[in-house]
Design a protein around this motif. Structure first.
Motif, PDB file in Angstrom:
ATOM      1  N   SER A  42      12.341  30.460  26.160  1.00  0.00           N
ATOM      2  CA  SER A  42      10.960  30.919  26.285  1.00  0.00           C
ATOM      3  C   SER A  42      10.103  30.278  25.203  1.00  0.00           C
ATOM      4  CB  SER A  42      10.903  32.440  26.149  1.00  0.00           C
ATOM      5  OG  SER A  42      11.244  32.825  24.824  1.00  0.00           O
ATOM      6  N   GLU A  69       8.437  31.814  22.991  1.00  0.00           N
ATOM      7  CA  GLU A  69       8.703  32.523  21.725  1.00  0.00           C
ATOM      8  C   GLU A  69       9.977  32.009  21.072  1.00  0.00           C
ATOM      9  OE1 GLU A  69       8.022  33.951  24.595  1.00  0.00           O
ATOM     10  OE2 GLU A  69       6.028  34.809  24.230  1.00  0.00           O
ATOM     11  N   GLU A  70      11.007  31.768  21.873  1.00  0.00           N
ATOM     12  CA  GLU A  70      12.263  31.260  21.332  1.00  0.00           C
ATOM     13  C   GLU A  70      12.096  29.854  20.770  1.00  0.00           C
ATOM     14  OE1 GLU A  70      15.288  33.729  24.295  1.00  0.00           O
ATOM     15  OE2 GLU A  70      14.566  31.742  24.857  1.00  0.00           O
ATOM     16  N   ALA A  90       9.338  28.540  19.631  1.00  0.00           N
ATOM     17  CA  ALA A  90       8.519  28.632  18.420  1.00  0.00           C
ATOM     18  C   ALA A  90       9.341  29.119  17.234  1.00  0.00           C
ATOM     19  CB  ALA A  90       7.330  29.562  18.655  1.00  0.00           C
ATOM     20  N   ALA A  91      10.253  30.061  17.470  1.00  0.00           N
ATOM     21  CA  ALA A  91      11.071  30.597  16.388  1.00  0.00           C
ATOM     22  C   ALA A  91      11.968  29.525  15.781  1.00  0.00           C
ATOM     23  CB  ALA A  91      11.922  31.767  16.899  1.00  0.00           C
ATOM     24  N   GLN A 107       9.666  26.695  13.997  1.00  0.00           N
ATOM     25  CA  GLN A 107       9.045  27.157  12.757  1.00  0.00           C
ATOM     26  C   GLN A 107       9.970  26.958  11.563  1.00  0.00           C
ATOM     27  OE1 GLN A 107       8.233  31.368  12.623  1.00  0.00           O
ATOM     28  NE2 GLN A 107       6.605  31.131  11.131  1.00  0.00           N
TER      29      GLN A 107
END
Length: 347
Positions: free
Chosen positions: A91, A93-94, A96-97, A100
């Protein structure tokens, strides 16, 4: 040899898929009544039991107990992963994590890799592993601190800001001025060189009579450089994060397997050897259970992918270790994305 997917009937493929996907989600064997509710196959439990029996005879399913449902064998998992799995991309979010942890790096590469591995571990609910590129520190400064008669602390500062200490034996009676002379020589004459380059330069200057060192200081410099070279060559260049993720509710019923896996994770040299098998793979490699000797006792799986530098050369390998019932469709693309992100951001 694994049964080709094409040789299974449509009915057998459908039942097999439901068994595998349900097992990977719950970690529990799957019964015929559960399949009749989940699959929408419009088959009676008796018909499903017959299909499951056929799949068991092919070596794709197994019944852990006489009255229990079925679960995929390692052969069955390999068939599913290679021929039937529908991968789910990470996803936003995954992604991006993971990114980062790599973008916000200002220190040694190992710190960024450890952070990315920890993020991958948390997202996959597995233990994360990364084989760090073997690198020699480039000397910036060097010093000796006397500890006791016959011992001193050698302090190496790398050009990337890393500071490492090693205790070295020194001849009894070595004076502070000799320690200072050796340290000053390294900082002044060998700064900007790797350890191997520094050792070669030292030998060249001595042979040409250009090294302004007495015998005692020369001996100290050689000792200081040698201890890092030996240590770097023998140290497994491997980071493991998130072992606690392996102890979940499903694992509570099989604590001996978890204990065995945690013991196996301590053998970093063997893990590094296993990861070497993924270094030159064209895509993410999946090792299921006894397909790799190291994790055959605990029945664990390894998913690993190589990452590259700007020239396309393999730099290292990143991946996860978990139970054979892990969510391959989700975790395989996640490992692949992490490896590609490393290749892109760390080039």
């Amino acid at each position: 040899m694994t049964q080709p997917v094409a040789e299974l009937s449509d009915r057998a493929r459908a039942v097999f898929r439901v068994v595998v996907e349900s097992y990977l989600g719950s970690g529990a064997p799957v019964g015929s009544r559960t399949i009749s509710r989940l699959s929408g196959l419009n088959l009676s439990p008796a018909s499903i039991r017959n299909v499951m029996q056929d799949l068991e005879e092919l070596g794709l399913l197994a019944a852990p107990h006489v009255s229990a449902g079925r679960m995929p064998t390692e052969t069955g998992l390999r068939l599913f992963v290679d021929g039937m799995m529908q991968a789910a991309e990470p996803s936003a979010e995954e992604r991006a994590a993971i990114e980062q942890q790599l973008v916000q790096r200002g220190g040694p590469i190992e710190d960024a890799l450890a952070a990315a591995t920890a993020a991958l571990s948390g997202l996959s609910a597995c233990a994360g592993i990364v084989m760090v590129p073997k690198r020699e520190p480039v000397l910036a400064q060097f010093g000796f601190v006397p500890l006791s008669p016959g011992r001193a602390l050698a302090v190496l500062v790398g050009t990337d800001g890393t500071v490492e200490n090693r205790v070295v034996d020194v001849p009894p009676g070595t004076s502070s001025s000799t320690l200072n002379q050796a340290a000053n020589y390294v900082s002044a004459r060998l700064s900007g060189y790797t350890l191997a380059e520094a050792q070669a330069r030292l030998r060249a200057e001595l042979s040409q009579g250009h090294a302004a060192l007495d015998a005692a200081a020369h001996d100290l410099v050689e000792r200081g450089l040698a201890i890092w070279s030996e240590d770097g060559a023998s140290r497994p260049v491997l980071i493991v994060r998130g072992q606690a993720n392996l102890i979940d509710q499903a694992a509570a019923a099989d604590l001996e397997r978890v204990r065995q896996l945690l013991d196996e994770l301590e053998d970093k040299e063997e893990i590094a050897r296993l990861l070497e098998g993924a270094r030159h793979a064209p895509a993410t490699r999946i090792f299921i259970g006894s397909e790799n000797k190291l994790f055959s006792l605990s029945g664990s799986s390894v998913i690993a992918a190589p990452w590259h530098d700007a020239e396309g050369h393999v730099v290292g390998v990143i991946g996860v270790i978990g139970p054979t019932r892990l969510n391959y469709a989700r975790v395989v693309p996640m490992v692949d994305f992490t490896a590609k992100t490393l290749s892109r951001l760390m080039a």
